[in-house]
Design a protein around this motif. Structure first.
Motif, PDB file in Angstrom:
ATOM      1  N   SER A  11      -0.374   7.328  -0.203  1.00  0.00           N
ATOM      2  CA  SER A  11      -1.826   7.171  -0.238  1.00  0.00           C
ATOM      3  C   SER A  11      -2.379   7.039   1.178  1.00  0.00           C
ATOM      4  CB  SER A  11      -2.169   5.943  -1.091  1.00  0.00           C
ATOM      5  OG  SER A  11      -3.491   5.555  -0.900  1.00  0.00           O
ATOM      6  N   THR A  51      -6.992   2.547   0.065  1.00  0.00           N
ATOM      7  CA  THR A  51      -6.286   1.545   0.860  1.00  0.00           C
ATOM      8  C   THR A  51      -6.872   0.152   0.634  1.00  0.00           C
ATOM      9  OG1 THR A  51      -5.725   3.194   2.527  1.00  0.00           O
ATOM     10  CG2 THR A  51      -5.598   0.897   3.201  1.00  0.00           C
ATOM     11  N   VAL A  94       0.877  -1.178   0.000  1.00  0.00           N
ATOM     12  CA  VAL A  94       0.000   0.000   0.000  1.00  0.00           C
ATOM     13  C   VAL A  94       0.913   1.227   0.000  1.00  0.00           C
ATOM     14  CG1 VAL A  94      -1.796   1.255   1.274  1.00  0.00           C
ATOM     15  CG2 VAL A  94      -1.771  -1.242   1.302  1.00  0.00           C
ATOM     16  N   ALA A 108      -5.726  -1.059  -2.703  1.00  0.00           N
ATOM     17  CA  ALA A 108      -4.311  -1.438  -2.729  1.00  0.00           C
ATOM     18  C   ALA A 108      -4.070  -2.734  -1.966  1.00  0.00           C
ATOM     19  CB  ALA A 108      -3.462  -0.308  -2.140  1.00  0.00           C
TER      20      ALA A 108
END
Lengths: 411, 411
Positions: free
Chosen positions: A321, A332, A317, A335
């Motif tokens: 971000s 999230t 991740v 990812a």
């Protein structure tokens, strides 16, 4: 035929044990043509027990008592049945002998109170109990029957199956008639919406359709009453088809089938694999999938990424971000699902991130906010949910929503 | 004061669910001065429900209903209470507004049937339900009260604890005499050994001590009857001290405390962190630890390493060792615990590997064989277990043994 169950024991009224026996017996009766309209629970008190039995006899053909057949002064079911049927309680010499033999064989000290178990209402006959000392009883008087079963499930269940079920089946005689049920399990659709779609079907009296809200799913019970099993099954099948037409894929399984099992079967059928990246669900999705025997064929494994560091290091991740959108966010979840898929090479990757509560919520991101993502070669879908309930409900609902989403991808 | 419980729902009479709610409520009432003399169960039928409630009102001061408060046409408890108390059923506009707000907040479609939940008997007031849509009810009429609770335990239990218990306590006023219970939770010691150590204590009649075997642990219930709460508590404390002296650290908690909660508290107290590497438990340990609010302070996360490849790649289990000893082995459990500790930097690492069944067993490595390891800076301990039971029991017992082992390390 109408049956009524009377559970006897102060420990039930004190909440020290849960009355699973009553459910066991209730579940067996409809299929042999008996309807249960009431159940009563009463303590170890002769007057109240007698009153309870009289009420049951006034409205049922068959009354089944559970418990109170032991040797102690607290065990009053024999006395209560005799009083309710207005029969004398007599000493059965055969029973007395059998009890003595049992004690000799097991080399137990024969306590004097044991003799209480050799008494029975004059009109009753005893049912053998190979798993304990308390005999069961069948007392017939006029067109009524009282059946007494011992409380320990290890004694009650075999006695009920071996003696009582055949007796009741025969007694139902040429009033054949069976009541059969089937549960349709519905996911991804709230109870009121389900009901709205099938409301005319719920007005019918045979088969009946009744909805039950479970955490994260709805169960619809179809119950048909008919002269034979075949006819009842045909009636159920017809209503089932109508429900499936209205609810479509939301019906995911029947009876005891679980959502995780259905999802596993879909994965097996496709020869596909899955891996999970769990934050707020903390391992629950992995746990549920591995409850299914044979799950290792499709589940590669997963990562419980509770800390941000694990989300970054293991799942890739992007740190940027996380900083920009926060751990609980659409990017999230996306990812995570893509990251676990890349890490494990699974066909499907699941990502969950949310606020399970009770603390940690903010006005913008309240407790119950959960993002769920499913990644596959077709791309990644992310859904935002706002679940209600305590921590464990939020976790459960999130795991449920993730399995629903994976199922949708697989269909 | 006399209380009576009425459980409502055809699913209970069909034996489709076991009535654990009735036991939960029954267990709480004696401690605040209420005796339960009867319990009744009735289906979703207005006439029979009304009759049942009238009977309960004729012999109890307080009647508590469970279930039948949902939005569907089968949910008839509101109507039944109104009929039994001879009160009109009215639409409560505040309730209606609250319901509409709940649905808006959650962005659920508002179906028309939901409005049913805004009705109440005229003499009743609503109890808030933060965990669902169905409000509870308290209906007072003359010297009688009917309290209605929703059926899902996740809604019923908090509503009962937060609103009904305080209400009943106040209503019981200065009526003396209480029965109090306390449960001591014991882990890492079998039921017969526990019983053997405390058998004289089990002979006493006040307080009584009764053992209940649970999956992977034993509960001892101490129950004292006394004129006041203080006296009952003092009696319980004395017996508790004697039990703790005999069982030592095996007593891990009391009442509702769970093993995962106790373990979390130990981790917090030490400022320590933990990470889990789960094979046969499939995420269950992570799930259990994350059931504890605030677990993110101590749980870094984990890996569900169902496949050998993940064991090798993420946890660094040596391929050679897997080949030589197999995935289910002492060295694998050890390498998993050490591997997750190294991967995450946690103070404690847990590794589990085993055969949960029902298939996959061999004569040398039967179903139920599980290796559990705990790694820390002091080194790594590994234990071999042979659990009995079905797949889900084996998984549960393994998670239990892992938490017991971590607790031992932390003590």
């Amino acid at each position: 035929m109408i049956a009524e169950i009377v559970s006897v024991g102060t420990e039930l009224l004190m909440g020290q044990i849960v009355d699973s026996n009553a459910a066991t017996i209730s579940a067996a009766l409809p299929s042999i043509g008996y309807r249960v309209l009431y159940r009563q629970t009463v303590g170890d008190n002769l007057e109240r027990l007698t009153q309870t039995l009289k009420l049951a006899l006034s409205r049922a053909d068959v009354v089944i008592t559970i418990g109170g057949l032991g040797p102690t002064m607290d065990d009053l079911t024999r006395e209560g049945i005799a009083a309710a049927l207005d029969e004398p309680l007599i000493l059965d010499h055969d029973l007395q002998q059998e009890l003595q033999q049992k004690f000799q064989q097991r080399r137990y000290p024969m306590v004097s109170s044991i003799i209480r178990q050799a008494y029975r209402p004059a009109c009753a006959r005893a049912l053998p109990n190979p798993n304990g000392t308390a005999p069961g009883l069948i007392a017939e008087k006029g067109d009524k029957v009282v059946i007494a079963l011992p409380g320990p499930p290890a004694e009650l269940i075999p006695m009920f199956n071996d003696y009582v079920l055949p007796y009741l089946r025969e007694r139902a005689g040429d009033e054949p008639g069976v009541i059969l049920s089937r549960i349709l399990r519905v996911c991804g659709m709230g109870e009121s919406l389900v009901e709205d779609r099938i409301k005319e079907l719920m007005q019918a009296s045979n088969p009946t359709v009744a909805p039950y809200a479970k955490t994260g799913e709805v169960h619809l019970r179809i119950t048909a009453s008919a002269p034979s099993s075949e006819q009842a099954q045909a009636m159920i099948a017809e209503v089932e088809a109508q429900i499936r037409e209205r609810l479509g894929n939301a019906v995911y399984g029947v009876d005891e089938q679980t959502l995780e099992q259905v999802v596993m079967e879909l994965l097996w059928a496709k020869g596909a694999t899955v891996a999970v990246a769990e934050s707020c669900t903390g391992g629950l999705i992995g746990h549920r999938l591995t409850e299914v025997p044979g799950s290792s064929k499709a589940l590669i494994g997963g990562v419980v990424a509770y800390s941000n560091e694990l989300k970054i290091r293991l799942l890739g991740v992007p740190e940027e971000s996380l900083r920009q959108h926060g751990a609980v966010s659409e990017p999230t979840a996306r990812a995570m699902a893509e990251g676990i898929r890349a890490l494990t090479g699974a066909h499907y990757g699941i990502g969950t991130t949310g606020i399970a509560g009770p603390t940690g919520g903010t006005p913008e991101k309240p407790v119950g906010l959960v993002y769920i993502a499913v990644a596959s070669e077709k791309g990644t879908r992310v859904a935002e949910h706002r679940f209600i309930g305590r921590r464990s409900e939020v976790k459960w609902r999130a795991s449920q929503a993730a399995l629903v989403m994976l199922r949708e991808e697989l269909l």
